[in-house]
Design a protein around this motif. Structure first.
Motif, PDB file in Angstrom:
ATOM      1  N   PHE A  91       0.823  -1.210   0.000  1.00  0.00           N
ATOM      2  CA  PHE A  91       0.000   0.000   0.000  1.00  0.00           C
ATOM      3  C   PHE A  91       0.861   1.266   0.000  1.00  0.00           C
ATOM      4  O   PHE A  91       0.420   2.304  -0.486  1.00  0.00           O
ATOM      5  CB  PHE A  91      -0.968  -0.023   1.184  1.00  0.00           C
ATOM      6  CG  PHE A  91      -2.186  -0.868   0.927  1.00  0.00           C
ATOM      7  CD1 PHE A  91      -3.384  -0.287   0.577  1.00  0.00           C
ATOM      8  CD2 PHE A  91      -2.118  -2.243   0.998  1.00  0.00           C
ATOM      9  CE1 PHE A  91      -4.511  -1.057   0.313  1.00  0.00           C
ATOM     10  CE2 PHE A  91      -3.227  -3.033   0.740  1.00  0.00           C
ATOM     11  CZ  PHE A  91      -4.428  -2.431   0.396  1.00  0.00           C
ATOM     12  N   HIS A 129       1.557   1.479  -3.633  1.00  0.00           N
ATOM     13  CA  HIS A 129       0.356   1.549  -4.479  1.00  0.00           C
ATOM     14  C   HIS A 129      -0.768   2.287  -3.735  1.00  0.00           C
ATOM     15  O   HIS A 129      -1.749   1.676  -3.305  1.00  0.00           O
ATOM     16  CB  HIS A 129      -0.111   0.143  -4.866  1.00  0.00           C
ATOM     17  CG  HIS A 129       0.864  -0.610  -5.709  1.00  0.00           C
ATOM     18  ND1 HIS A 129       0.964  -0.438  -7.070  1.00  0.00           N
ATOM     19  CD2 HIS A 129       1.804  -1.539  -5.359  1.00  0.00           C
ATOM     20  CE1 HIS A 129       1.915  -1.237  -7.541  1.00  0.00           C
ATOM     21  NE2 HIS A 129       2.435  -1.908  -6.529  1.00  0.00           N
ATOM     22  N   TYR A 179      -4.641   1.675  -4.158  1.00  0.00           N
ATOM     23  CA  TYR A 179      -5.436   0.668  -3.455  1.00  0.00           C
ATOM     24  C   TYR A 179      -6.219   1.294  -2.301  1.00  0.00           C
ATOM     25  O   TYR A 179      -7.319   0.847  -1.973  1.00  0.00           O
ATOM     26  CB  TYR A 179      -4.544  -0.461  -2.933  1.00  0.00           C
ATOM     27  CG  TYR A 179      -3.868  -1.300  -4.010  1.00  0.00           C
ATOM     28  CD1 TYR A 179      -4.383  -1.364  -5.302  1.00  0.00           C
ATOM     29  CD2 TYR A 179      -2.730  -2.046  -3.715  1.00  0.00           C
ATOM     30  CE1 TYR A 179      -3.770  -2.133  -6.279  1.00  0.00           C
ATOM     31  CE2 TYR A 179      -2.102  -2.829  -4.686  1.00  0.00           C
ATOM     32  CZ  TYR A 179      -2.627  -2.858  -5.964  1.00  0.00           C
ATOM     33  OH  TYR A 179      -2.020  -3.630  -6.931  1.00  0.00           O
ATOM     34  N   ILE A 185      -9.772  -0.857  -1.508  1.00  0.00           N
ATOM     35  CA  ILE A 185      -9.737  -2.273  -1.883  1.00  0.00           C
ATOM     36  C   ILE A 185      -9.934  -3.195  -0.680  1.00  0.00           C
ATOM     37  O   ILE A 185     -10.654  -4.192  -0.766  1.00  0.00           O
ATOM     38  CB  ILE A 185      -8.412  -2.612  -2.603  1.00  0.00           C
ATOM     39  CG1 ILE A 185      -8.386  -1.958  -3.993  1.00  0.00           C
ATOM     40  CG2 ILE A 185      -8.219  -4.118  -2.715  1.00  0.00           C
ATOM     41  CD1 ILE A 185      -9.447  -2.475  -4.949  1.00  0.00           C
ATOM     42  N   ALA A 226      -6.504  -7.422  -6.542  1.00  0.00           N
ATOM     43  CA  ALA A 226      -6.753  -5.996  -6.357  1.00  0.00           C
ATOM     44  C   ALA A 226      -6.749  -5.266  -7.710  1.00  0.00           C
ATOM     45  O   ALA A 226      -7.613  -4.413  -7.967  1.00  0.00           O
ATOM     46  CB  ALA A 226      -5.711  -5.394  -5.429  1.00  0.00           C
ATOM     47  N   ASN A 227      -5.784  -5.592  -8.560  1.00  0.00           N
ATOM     48  CA  ASN A 227      -5.733  -4.938  -9.873  1.00  0.00           C
ATOM     49  C   ASN A 227      -6.971  -5.277 -10.707  1.00  0.00           C
ATOM     50  O   ASN A 227      -7.496  -4.418 -11.431  1.00  0.00           O
ATOM     51  CB  ASN A 227      -4.467  -5.359 -10.619  1.00  0.00           C
ATOM     52  CG  ASN A 227      -3.205  -4.747 -10.038  1.00  0.00           C
ATOM     53  OD1 ASN A 227      -3.281  -3.789  -9.266  1.00  0.00           O
ATOM     54  ND2 ASN A 227      -2.048  -5.273 -10.388  1.00  0.00           N
ATOM     55  N   ILE A 253      -9.915  -3.143  -9.441  1.00  0.00           N
ATOM     56  CA  ILE A 253      -9.839  -1.761  -9.937  1.00  0.00           C
ATOM     57  C   ILE A 253     -10.247  -1.693 -11.399  1.00  0.00           C
ATOM     58  O   ILE A 253     -11.016  -0.811 -11.820  1.00  0.00           O
ATOM     59  CB  ILE A 253      -8.420  -1.198  -9.736  1.00  0.00           C
ATOM     60  CG1 ILE A 253      -8.121  -1.003  -8.244  1.00  0.00           C
ATOM     61  CG2 ILE A 253      -8.254   0.121 -10.489  1.00  0.00           C
ATOM     62  CD1 ILE A 253      -6.706  -0.598  -7.943  1.00  0.00           C
TER      63      ILE A 253
END
Length: 455
Positions: free
Chosen positions: A47, A50, A53, A58, A447-448, A451
């Motif tokens: 995190f 990124h 997120y 997320i 997670a990707n 998104i």
């Protein structure tokens, strides 16, 4: 002079905040919270690199299942007495592919255990590199002591409720504790009666020759050993000559023992829910298979085959047996901090998890702080679900691969999982920590995808 206290990063504050909210909401679900906490504890560096997120929230989204289906299962025993059990299907996340995860029939089944298993399944399935999402299901029905006819009637009643929520491109259940090829056959038969369709890909773990895949029965145990093989290879070592202790005596344990022996290890102990056997000359796998797979007897009968072996009531003592490699393949939280310390004092070099979450957080801390090579469940025992996905591929293509073909694909998948976990651990500042690597690799993929799909 005072030393400034470093304030927590925004990433850590966010992660802690989501966990505390979850704790307030589900404080009565200890297994689920334990699984979430273990994953969350490894995500701070992710995190920090990124922040998107956090922006997309997320974590709050990923810890809530897409849906939890609960239902009554009513069935009759051989004396025509009516029984009622509770059935579950937790469809947690399908970003990577259709929901995929086993069904567990065991008296301990409850919503907390179903959620913990389904949550773990999300990341385990993502690690395989195959297009499958995470789910889990089951019932508090206990198959032990039931006749085949009673188990059949229960399975038919269970599927009569579950069929509405599954499908080859929606949710594909498989087996788990208490659910083997027999139960899968009964479940699939009922599904076909209701739907009047031969959708072989609706369930995995079927009998070979009837839509099932070769190697599925062996897959979790074989995959566990292939993962251990990769761990040892990285430190210029092998299974040859190693002493191994395995808990459990189901498919995972039996076929982990089989593959370990094939690769030159000496397995000296295994267990069931009543107790464990220690055979200093090495476990006689043919005897174990006859006792557990053919006769369905308890482990105490092993001493009839091997008089030099000893049987001990209770399971915890199995971890007092000195070994190079410990493979917990029975159930969650079977190795606590005390057992971990005994294993370490006796010289254990590797602990790899064949069961789901068999080590407590304290035990894991002991492994990592004492240089024990640790293979976490979501990476080390992913061979079963990986081979289930290979069964789905065969069903969809109407083809049938040989034992060697499936086994080779399984071995490649376990190598991929190991390398991915290792590389992610290094990238995010925890070289050698496969728990961190596996958690992060699985999480980032999911997670990707979340998104990309939007809210």
């Amino acid at each position: 002079m005072t030393t400034a206290v470093k304030s927590p990063s925004k990433a850590k504050e966010y992660i802690d905040s989501v966990y505390h909210q979850l704790q307030d909401k589900y404080g009565y679900q200890p297994e689920f919270l334990q699984a979430v906490k273990e994953v969350f504890s490894t995500l701070v560096p992710v995190f920090e690199q990124h922040p998107e997120y956090i922006e997309h929230n997320i974590l709050s989204r990923i810890v809530e299942p897409d849906r939890i289906i609960t239902f009554r299962v009513t069935w009759q025993d051989d004396q025509n007495r009516v029984h009622v059990n509770r059935g579950y299907r937790v469809q947690f996340n399908n970003v990577v592919g259709p929901y995929k995860g086993g069904l567990r029939f065991h008296p301990t089944v409850n919503e907390s255990i179903m959620k913990f298993l389904a949550f773990e399944q999300i990341f385990k399935n993502a690690l395989t590199g195959l297009p499958i999402g995470g789910a889990k299901g089951g019932s508090d029905f206990d198959p032990k002591g039931k006749s085949d006819a009673e188990i059949m009637r229960f399975c038919q009643a269970f599927m009569t409720e579950l069929y509405r929520h599954i499908g080859p491109d929606v949710d594909v259940p498989a087996g788990d504790i208490g659910v083997g090829a027999r139960e899968i056959g009964y479940l699939w038969g009922q599904y076909k009666r209701i739907k009047a369709m031969h959708e072989a890909g609706i369930l995995t773990g079927k009998q070979p020759g009837y839509g099932g895949s070769l190697v599925r029965k062996e897959a979790t145990g074989y995959g566990l050993i292939y993962f251990v093989e990769e761990m040892l290879r990285d430190v210029n070592d092998s299974l040859e000559g190693k002493t191994v202790v395995v808990s459990g005596s189901g498919n995972v344990a039996i076929y982990a023992m089989e593959k370990a022996q094939q690769l030159g290890a000496k397995v000296v102990a295994c267990s069931d829910s009543n107790g464990y056997v220690y055979d200093p000359d090495g476990i006689d796998l043919n005897a174990i298979k006859e006792i557990k797979e053919v006769k369905g007897e308890r482990m105490n009968n092993y001493v009839k085959y091997r008089p030099k072996a000893t049987y001990t009531e209770g399971c915890k003592g199995i971890w007092t047996i000195p070994c190079d490699i410990a493979l917990p393949c029975a159930t969650q939280n079977e190795i606590d901090g005390e057992s971990a310390r005994i294993l370490i004092a006796n010289g254990v070099k590797v602990v790899a998890e064949g069961a789901n979450m068999p080590s407590t957080p304290e035990a894991i801390d002991e492994y990592l702080s004492n240089g024990v090579l640790f293979g976490p469940a979501k990476a080390a025992n992913a061979g079963g679900v990986a081979t289930s996905a290979l069964e789905m591929a065969q069903n969809s293509s109407r083809i049938y691969w040989s034992f060697n073909e499936v086994d080779e694909k399984l071995r490649d998948i376990m190598k991929h999982i190991y390398q991915t976990s290792k590389e992610c651990a290094e990238k995010y500042g925890s070289p050698g920590n496969l728990m961190v690597g596996a958690n992060i690799a699985g999480f980032i993929k999911v997670a990707n995808g979340m998104i990309a799909e939007g809210v």
